[in-house]
Design a protein around this motif. Structure first.
Motif, PDB file in Angstrom:
ATOM      1  N   PRO B  31       0.831  -1.208   0.000  1.00 14.48           N
ATOM      2  CA  PRO B  31       0.000   0.000   0.000  1.00 14.48           C
ATOM      3  C   PRO B  31       0.868   1.262   0.000  1.00 14.48           C
ATOM      4  CG  PRO B  31       0.006  -1.012   2.161  1.00 14.48           C
ATOM      5  CD  PRO B  31       0.701  -1.956   1.256  1.00 14.48           C
ATOM      6  N   THR B  32       0.412   2.287  -0.707  1.00 14.36           N
ATOM      7  CA  THR B  32       1.164   3.543  -0.777  1.00 14.36           C
ATOM      8  C   THR B  32       0.173   4.692  -0.680  1.00 14.36           C
ATOM      9  OG1 THR B  32       0.915   3.535  -3.163  1.00 14.36           O
ATOM     10  CG2 THR B  32       2.976   2.648  -2.297  1.00 14.36           C
ATOM     11  N   LEU B  33       0.689   5.864  -0.400  1.00 16.04           N
ATOM     12  CA  LEU B  33      -0.171   7.041  -0.426  1.00 16.04           C
ATOM     13  C   LEU B  33       0.544   8.199  -1.124  1.00 16.04           C
ATOM     14  CD1 LEU B  33      -2.964   7.942   0.459  1.00 16.04           C
ATOM     15  CD2 LEU B  33      -1.992   8.710   2.592  1.00 16.04           C
ATOM     16  N   CYS B  34       1.816   8.426  -0.774  1.00 15.18           N
ATOM     17  CA  CYS B  34       2.506   9.555  -1.409  1.00 15.18           C
ATOM     18  C   CYS B  34       3.212   9.145  -2.688  1.00 15.18           C
ATOM     19  CB  CYS B  34       3.474  10.225  -0.442  1.00 15.18           C
ATOM     20  SG  CYS B  34       4.894   9.217  -0.012  1.00 15.18           S
ATOM     21  N   TYR B  35       3.352   7.841  -2.907  1.00 14.75           N
ATOM     22  CA  TYR B  35       3.994   7.381  -4.141  1.00 14.75           C
ATOM     23  C   TYR B  35       3.029   7.505  -5.311  1.00 14.75           C
ATOM     24  CZ  TYR B  35       5.625   4.095  -7.676  1.00 14.75           C
ATOM     25  OH  TYR B  35       5.996   3.533  -8.855  1.00 14.75           O
ATOM     26  N   PHE B  36       3.541   7.963  -6.455  1.00 13.13           N
ATOM     27  CA  PHE B  36       2.748   7.932  -7.679  1.00 13.13           C
ATOM     28  C   PHE B  36       3.701   7.703  -8.837  1.00 13.13           C
ATOM     29  CE2 PHE B  36       0.135   9.269 -11.188  1.00 13.13           C
ATOM     30  CZ  PHE B  36      -1.147   8.889 -10.793  1.00 13.13           C
ATOM     31  N   PHE B  42       9.087  10.487  -2.668  1.00 13.99           N
ATOM     32  CA  PHE B  42       9.030  11.491  -1.611  1.00 13.99           C
ATOM     33  C   PHE B  42       9.272  10.848  -0.244  1.00 13.99           C
ATOM     34  CE2 PHE B  42       5.879  13.947   1.140  1.00 13.99           C
ATOM     35  CZ  PHE B  42       6.730  15.012   1.387  1.00 13.99           C
ATOM     36  N   GLY B  43       8.705   9.667  -0.041  1.00 15.11           N
ATOM     37  CA  GLY B  43       8.915   8.976   1.232  1.00 15.11           C
ATOM     38  C   GLY B  43       8.293   9.687   2.407  1.00 15.11           C
ATOM     39  N   GLY B  44       7.176  10.322   2.195  1.00 18.32           N
ATOM     40  CA  GLY B  44       6.601  11.160   3.236  1.00 18.32           C
ATOM     41  C   GLY B  44       5.493  10.541   4.045  1.00 18.32           C
ATOM     42  N   CYS B  45       4.730   9.619   3.457  1.00 21.68           N
ATOM     43  CA  CYS B  45       3.529   9.155   4.149  1.00 21.68           C
ATOM     44  C   CYS B  45       3.792   7.956   5.053  1.00 21.68           C
ATOM     45  CB  CYS B  45       2.437   8.817   3.141  1.00 21.68           C
ATOM     46  SG  CYS B  45       2.739   7.280   2.276  1.00 21.68           S
ATOM     47  N   ARG B  46       4.837   7.234   4.765  1.00 22.25           N
ATOM     48  CA  ARG B  46       5.282   6.061   5.537  1.00 22.25           C
ATOM     49  C   ARG B  46       4.324   4.870   5.463  1.00 22.25           C
ATOM     50  NH1 ARG B  46       9.901   8.309   5.734  1.00 22.25           N
ATOM     51  NH2 ARG B  46      10.730   6.805   7.213  1.00 22.25           N
ATOM     52  N   LEU B  47       3.373   4.871   4.576  1.00 20.82           N
ATOM     53  CA  LEU B  47       2.457   3.737   4.523  1.00 20.82           C
ATOM     54  C   LEU B  47       3.082   2.519   3.886  1.00 20.82           C
ATOM     55  CD1 LEU B  47      -0.866   5.448   3.968  1.00 20.82           C
ATOM     56  CD2 LEU B  47      -0.574   3.390   5.325  1.00 20.82           C
ATOM     57  N   CYS B  48       4.113   2.762   3.090  1.00 20.21           N
ATOM     58  CA  CYS B  48       4.687   1.654   2.331  1.00 20.21           C
ATOM     59  C   CYS B  48       5.768   0.947   3.134  1.00 20.21           C
ATOM     60  CB  CYS B  48       5.251   2.177   1.026  1.00 20.21           C
ATOM     61  SG  CYS B  48       6.630   3.289   1.276  1.00 20.21           S
ATOM     62  N   LEU B  49       5.767   1.164   4.450  1.00 18.04           N
ATOM     63  CA  LEU B  49       6.792   0.556   5.294  1.00 18.04           C
ATOM     64  C   LEU B  49       6.876  -0.962   5.101  1.00 18.04           C
ATOM     65  CD1 LEU B  49       6.255   2.466   8.657  1.00 18.04           C
ATOM     66  CD2 LEU B  49       8.149   2.722   7.043  1.00 18.04           C
ATOM     67  N   GLN B  59      11.386   0.175   6.809  1.00 18.81           N
ATOM     68  CA  GLN B  59      11.896   1.034   5.740  1.00 18.81           C
ATOM     69  C   GLN B  59      10.763   1.418   4.788  1.00 18.81           C
ATOM     70  OE1 GLN B  59      15.184   1.966   5.575  1.00 18.81           O
ATOM     71  NE2 GLN B  59      15.507   0.843   7.487  1.00 18.81           N
ATOM     72  N   THR B  60      10.864   2.627   4.205  1.00 20.86           N
ATOM     73  CA  THR B  60       9.857   3.026   3.200  1.00 20.86           C
ATOM     74  C   THR B  60      10.248   2.391   1.867  1.00 20.86           C
ATOM     75  OG1 THR B  60      11.109   5.060   2.906  1.00 20.86           O
ATOM     76  CG2 THR B  60       9.136   5.189   4.240  1.00 20.86           C
ATOM     77  N   SER B  61       9.393   1.496   1.413  1.00 19.75           N
ATOM     78  CA  SER B  61       9.756   0.725   0.217  1.00 19.75           C
ATOM     79  C   SER B  61       9.779   1.584  -1.041  1.00 19.75           C
ATOM     80  CB  SER B  61       8.789  -0.441   0.040  1.00 19.75           C
ATOM     81  OG  SER B  61       7.473   0.045  -0.111  1.00 19.75           O
ATOM     82  N   CYS B  62       9.152   2.773  -1.016  1.00 14.10           N
ATOM     83  CA  CYS B  62       9.135   3.587  -2.234  1.00 14.10           C
ATOM     84  C   CYS B  62      10.447   4.324  -2.440  1.00 14.10           C
ATOM     85  CB  CYS B  62       7.966   4.567  -2.234  1.00 14.10           C
ATOM     86  SG  CYS B  62       8.096   5.845  -0.985  1.00 14.10           S
ATOM     87  N   THR B  63      11.297   4.351  -1.403  1.00 14.63           N
ATOM     88  CA  THR B  63      12.569   5.058  -1.575  1.00 14.63           C
ATOM     89  C   THR B  63      13.785   4.139  -1.447  1.00 14.63           C
ATOM     90  OG1 THR B  63      12.536   5.642   0.766  1.00 14.63           O
ATOM     91  CG2 THR B  63      11.716   7.287  -0.749  1.00 14.63           C
TER      92      THR B  63
HETATM   93  S1  FES Z   1       4.402   5.732  -0.422  1.00 15.72           S
HETATM   94 FE1  FES Z   1       4.528   7.356   1.003  1.00 15.72          FE
HETATM   95  S2  FES Z   1       6.388   6.898   1.995  1.00 15.72           S
HETATM   96 FE2  FES Z   1       6.335   5.404   0.470  1.00 15.72          FE
END
Ligand code: FES
Ligand code: SF4
Ligand code: SF4
Ligand code: SF4
Ligand code: FES
Lengths: 151, 856
Positions: B31-36, B42-49, B59-63
């Motif tokens: 799951p992600t929120l700030c990733y697109f 950006f690694g800001g929402c932390r949902l993709c931990l 860890q934030t998987s999007c970064t």
């Molecule tokens: S999707 Fe928001 S921190 Fe990774």
């Protein structure tokens, strides 16, 4: 030199235009004491940075003001050390004496009062800045004396 | 090779990617929120931990990038608890007004909370308040709902490159705002709306008019506004378009649209849509039946043909109509009525510029892929602002800049202002001298390659301007040297040519990939379908017997052997009485070609003027017969975009009254039948089928191939190669005279928010740009004593207009700009034209105007 020219000149000293932004905002704030939309616009034009970017940065930092300010800015610390040493009663005192609320400006436009977080002078608390001048060991007596220096 | 294990599945990767992307390849959804996709991480929402073995914290998987031997887990109890807490934090300030929010049903936050909880929050402090902003006509901003993912800002500063919004303030006082704090005053691409995961920024157009689950069908089609031809999806409920949205992964526009594509669709639902044929009775247009109208047209055309021959009949094709429509018109005029007098408003610049380039370099020189621009290391932009005329192409130029490409503009850079390395701003009408000087210098430094000697010989006969010639242009020889050297230094240069350049455009094939900006969705198709006085379908010259016979053979019909009249020649002939009838399909010549007074007189002189259009226009107002046609989202067919890609247009809605508007090709086929055309067409596929037999370019190209996106130049057909020798290119040895004028020149503003007269019926586009204005430089306005918002009168012998003044520092002070959009205030009307003797294109002559203040 007008603000535009001044910002242009100072930007030469920075490796890129973005780097000059904080400095430029200070320059733009210098005269009026706050940053109007026009002032932000001037910064944006002088540095060729997008208006929205300039606004985003300018609103992030508390040293940039976005409402008209008094001629002088009192920044009084009420963080832990200063609080213990009586800063909060100084706030009430200033309110009684000059009719100025934190975040507000006196009716005659002479002072604006802003509550600050720690300014690194805990050993000499309570402390404040008036414009860029530093004052410490404040009491109800000496604070009036100091403030009366600023017309 | 990198090996990673994600939730027990092994993935092998060629190159390091983020854990999130690797998981996707392994079929694991995080799951992600700030990733697109497509935006900088950006690694800001932390949902993709995720848990990564041997790393201490989640860890934030999007970064985080993959490394060999990594073992990742994405759904442990610890992770679930973390996600749940993050969502609880997000909900502290979220209003949870889902029943009232248009996003509900397609909201990422809603979906995530449904998945991970929490069912109730523990914060009792009360939520931050920030009133919903209705200051903007298009975008409603509800910052209470914002989760500060910054996707919108990264979209606006990234792929869109408009830099219109920013996160302002700090901490829980952070909001996303445009500079003004209220109205956006931006490019209104709406791409930020696509990426917002919640209902914080929403389109005002369909506010509270639908729920996402109301969408009954989705039609994948292409945009009908300009020659880029972006893929889009029309979401329908009953016969209404609910929204026009891009779809990630479909089409070369990669999930982006511009303001016209996204918000301009409303015009097709306009009340002013024609619903019945009209015929002039005693000077007024009166409703008649189809039968009456068609009988009248047939009889009148027969009379004219019998009395004066086919040559007395002409037709105007349309860059807004499909290939099939244009093909049918061409067939009717050329093969049924026996006249080569067929042309379109592409004559304004697109057709002659392309013909000219093809004469030098061969067919297909302008057929290059838009997506390639972003990877080029340099772009030379001439004669127009691509970000306004063909916005999605313009974004590619911005992308090239971001990738380190050097952008050079000849003329005002407009929306590329922040992206150009520099611009050259020559005095009006001296662009050609500058171009000759640049080409001259480029050739000087280059040995003959021997590859294409004809081309080189032609280019070498160019007259190279002397320093004295340059003196009048306002551009110094150092600037020329700099620009030429920069161009010569580019390994993969792109040249973008807009409508404002003097038509004698020159460039070298060895030099660049060329793009011609196209204001209409199907100018290229108009030409490829043979809607030109000198070319048959497939771009085969009418005068070359071999080609003509081939096509005549395929059709079993004859075409005249001499080339016909261009659009401007038709106007001239109508004025002098040589042309008796004009059949206009989907075009508004009275407004869209210069010198309306002259055009009006000429058209008034005709014995028969037939106009087939969606709305009542200036031209249909003076027609003898008006036929209602279907609009772009109401028809099936194909468009050919400026990169010469053929794309399917799909019917989304039926006409307001389904039995009224008819498809352009069908109307014409009906009339042609009455002239004895035996071929029957049941469906639009039948028309296309015929095209693939007649046009050598389109041989074997079926609708299925087009639907699969295979219809990229050169298709499977046969472009004409080696044509260079067949044509001489004249006029290379002279230079234009610069016409100095004290009076300012009236130029056409080609606005991002409008698209000729089509967009003046769109409520949304009108709310951004509601009325005509005269755009002038502050220096000029000072000289004239005019301030912003004051009324100016502009006049010359062709007419007088009064308009509000709008100041713009970025335009030259020897020009004033006016759009050609609004009724009664079109720039074209005041512009005088001549016809270029070499390439037959329009050239603007005498467009100076007197500008004065209107005293009240
Ligand atoms: S999707 Fe928001 S921190 Fe990774
Ligand atoms: S509509 Fe487009 S230009 Fe305007 S703020 Fe959104 S992304 Fe930026
Ligand atoms: S407005 Fe939407 S996209 Fe922009 S930061 Fe807020 S939630 Fe994210
Ligand atoms: S760039 Fe052209 S085709 Fe694409 S959405 Fe905009 S107007 Fe439509
Ligand atoms: S707490 Fe006031 S100066 Fe440190």
């Amino acid at each position: 030199m007008d603000i535009f020219e001044e910002i242009r000149a100072l930007s030469e000293k920075y490796p890129d235009r973005r780097g000059a932004l904080l400095h430029a905002l200070y320059v733009a704030q210098k005269d009026a004491g706050w940053l109007s939309q026009e002032a932000l616009n001037t910064v944006s034009n002088a540095l060729n940075l997008p208006q929205a970017t300039v606004k985003g940065v300018a609103t992030f930092y508390s040293m940039y003001k976005h409402r008209p300010m008094g001629r002088h800015l009192i920044q009084l610390c009420t963080n832990v050390a200063c609080m213990i040493m009586g800063a909060e009663s100084l706030v009430d005192f200033l309110k009684g004496k000059y009719g100025v609320e934190p975040g507000g400006t006196t009716g005659d436009g002479r002072f604006s009062l802003v509550i600050m977080e720690c300014i690194g002078a805990c050993d000499r608390a309570p402390a404040m800045l008036v414009d860029t001048d530093f004052h410490s060991d404040l009491t109800e007596d000496n604070i009036v004396e100091i403030i009366e220096e600023y017309k | 090779m990198i090996k990673v294990t994600i939730d027990g599945r092994e993935v092998e990767l060629e190159n390091p990617v983020t854990v999130l992307e690797a998981a996707k390849q392994a079929g694991v959804i995080i799951p992600t929120l700030c990733y697109f996709e497509g935006l900088t991480p950006f690694g800001g929402c932390r949902l993709c931990l995720v848990e990564v073995e041997k790393l201490p914290r989640l860890q934030t998987s999007c970064t985080i990038m993959t490394a060999d031997g990594m073992v990742v887990r994405t759904e442990t109890d610890q992770i679930k608890a973390a996600r749940r807490s993050i969502l609880e934090f997000l909900l502290i300030n979220h209003p949870l007004d889902c029943p009232f929010c248009d996003k509900a049903g397609e909201c990422d936050l809603q979906d995530l909370v449904a998945l991970y909880g929490p069912e109730a929050g523990r914060f009792a402090e009360g939520k931050r308040r920030h009133p919903e902003s209705f200051d903007d006509p298009i975008i409603v901003r509800n910052m209470e709902r914002c989760v500060l993912c910054t996707r919108c800002v990264r979209m606006c500063d990234g792929p869109q490159g408009a830099y219109a919004i920013s996160v302002t303030g700090r901490g829980s006082h952070s909001f996303v705002e445009p500079f003004s704090g209220g109205k956006y005053n931006c490019e209104y691409c709406g791409n930020c709306l696509t990426v917002c995961p919640v209902g914080a920024i929403m389109s005002r157009l369909h506010r509270h008019s639908y729920r996402p689950w109301f969408v009954e069908k989705e039609i994948e089609t292409v945009c009908g506004f300009c020659g880029v031809g972006c893929s889009m999806v029309l979401q329908m409920r009953e016969n209404s378009i609910i929204r026009a949205i891009p779809r990630a992964g479909v089409g070369f526009n990669k999930g982006l649209l511009c303001v016209r594509g996204r918000f301009g669709y409303e015009n097709v639902e306009s009340e002013e849509q024609l619903t019945t044929p009209l015929m002039k009775v005693d000077g007024d247009l009166k409703p008649v039946s189809w039968e009456e109208a068609i009988t009248f047209i047939t009889e009148s055309l027969k009379e004219i043909k019998d009395a004066f021959g086919g040559k007395a009949i002409g037709a105007v094709a349309s860059g807004r109509c499909t290939n099939e429509d244009n093909y049918m018109l061409q067939k009717f005029i050329r093969f049924v009525l026996g006249s080569n007098n067929i042309d379109s408003s592409a004559r304004n610049y697109y057709a002659p510029a392309e013909a000219y380039l093809e004469r030098i370099f061969g067919q297909g020189i302008t057929a290059n892929l838009i997506s390639g621009i972003a990877n080029s290391d340099g772009v030379f932009v001439v004669g127009g602002d691509p970000t306004a005329i063909n916005p999605i192409l313009g974004l590619q130029i911005r992308a090239s800049c971001r990738g380190g490409g050097k952008i050079i503009a000849l003329g005002a850079p407009g929306g590329l202002k922040r992206f150009v390395a520099y611009e050259l701003m020559p005095t009006p009408y001296s662009e050609e001298i500058i171009l000759s000087a640049i080409v001259g210098r480029l050739l000087k430094g280059k040995a003959l390659s021997g590859e294409n000697t004809t081309v080189e010989a032609k280019l070498r006969s160019l007259k190279i301007p002397s320093d004295e010639d340059l003196g009048m242009t306002g551009i110094s020889s150092e600037d020329i040297v700099r620009a030429s050297d920069d161009l010569a230094g580019m390994a993969t240069p792109v040249v973008v040519i807009g409508p404002d350049i003097i038509q004698r455009e020159r460039a070298s094939k060895n030099l660049a990939r060329i793009f011609l900006l196209s204001e209409r969705p199907n100018y290229q198709g108009v030409m490829d379908m043979g809607c030109l006085p000198d070319f048959l379908p497939g771009g085969r010259p009418v005068e070359l017997e071999m080609f003509r016979h081939q096509i005549e053979g395929a059709l079993g019909l004859k075409a005249p052997q001499d080339k016909g009249l261009t659009l401007f020649e038709m106007i001239n002939e109508a004025e002098t009485g040589g042309l008796k009838a004009l059949y206009v399909m989907g075009e508004n010549p009275l407004f869209n070609i210069p010198d309306s007074a002259k055009v009006k007189k000429a058209l008034g002189n005709l014995d028969l003027l037939v106009v087939q259009d969606v709305h009542l226009t200036e031209t249909s107002g003076i027609a003898d017969v008006v036929l209602p046609a279907t609009a772009w989202p109401e028809k099936e067919g194909t468009f050919t975009n400026l990169e010469r890609r053929v794309q399917r247009v799909r019917k989304a809605r039926r006409g307001r009254m389904a039995s009224y508007g008819r498809d352009d090709w069908k109307i014409i086929a009906d009339i042609a039948e009455r002239f004895g055309m035996t071929k029957q067409y049941l469906r639009v596929e039948d028309v296309w089928e015929e095209i693939t037999h007649v046009s050598a370019l389109h041989t074997g190209l079926g609708y299925e191939d087009i639907a699969e996106g295979k219809a990229v130049w050169p298709y499977c057909g046969k472009p004409l190669r080696g044509m260079e020798g067949d044509f001489s290119v004249e006029g290379l040895d002279g230079l234009p005279r610069i016409r100095g004028s004290k009076k300012p020149y009236l130029m056409i503003e080609r606005s991002l928010y409008h698209s000729g007269t089509f967009s003046r019926r769109s409520k949304a586009l009108l709310s951004i740009y509601p009325e005509p204005y005269l755009m002038i430089n502050p220096l000029l306005s000072e000289r004239l004593g005019l301030a912003e918002g004051e009324k100016a009168r502009i006049s010359n012998e062709r007419g007088v207009l009064e308009l509000k003044v709008k100041l713009n520092e970025d335009v030259s002070d020897s020009q004033v700009f006016l759009s050609n959009t609004f009724e009664g205030a079109g720039a074209m009307g005041l512009i005088g034209f001549g016809i270029d003797s070499v390439i037959g294109s329009l050239y603007i002559k005498d467009n100076t105007v007197r500008v004065e203040k209107v005293r009240v």
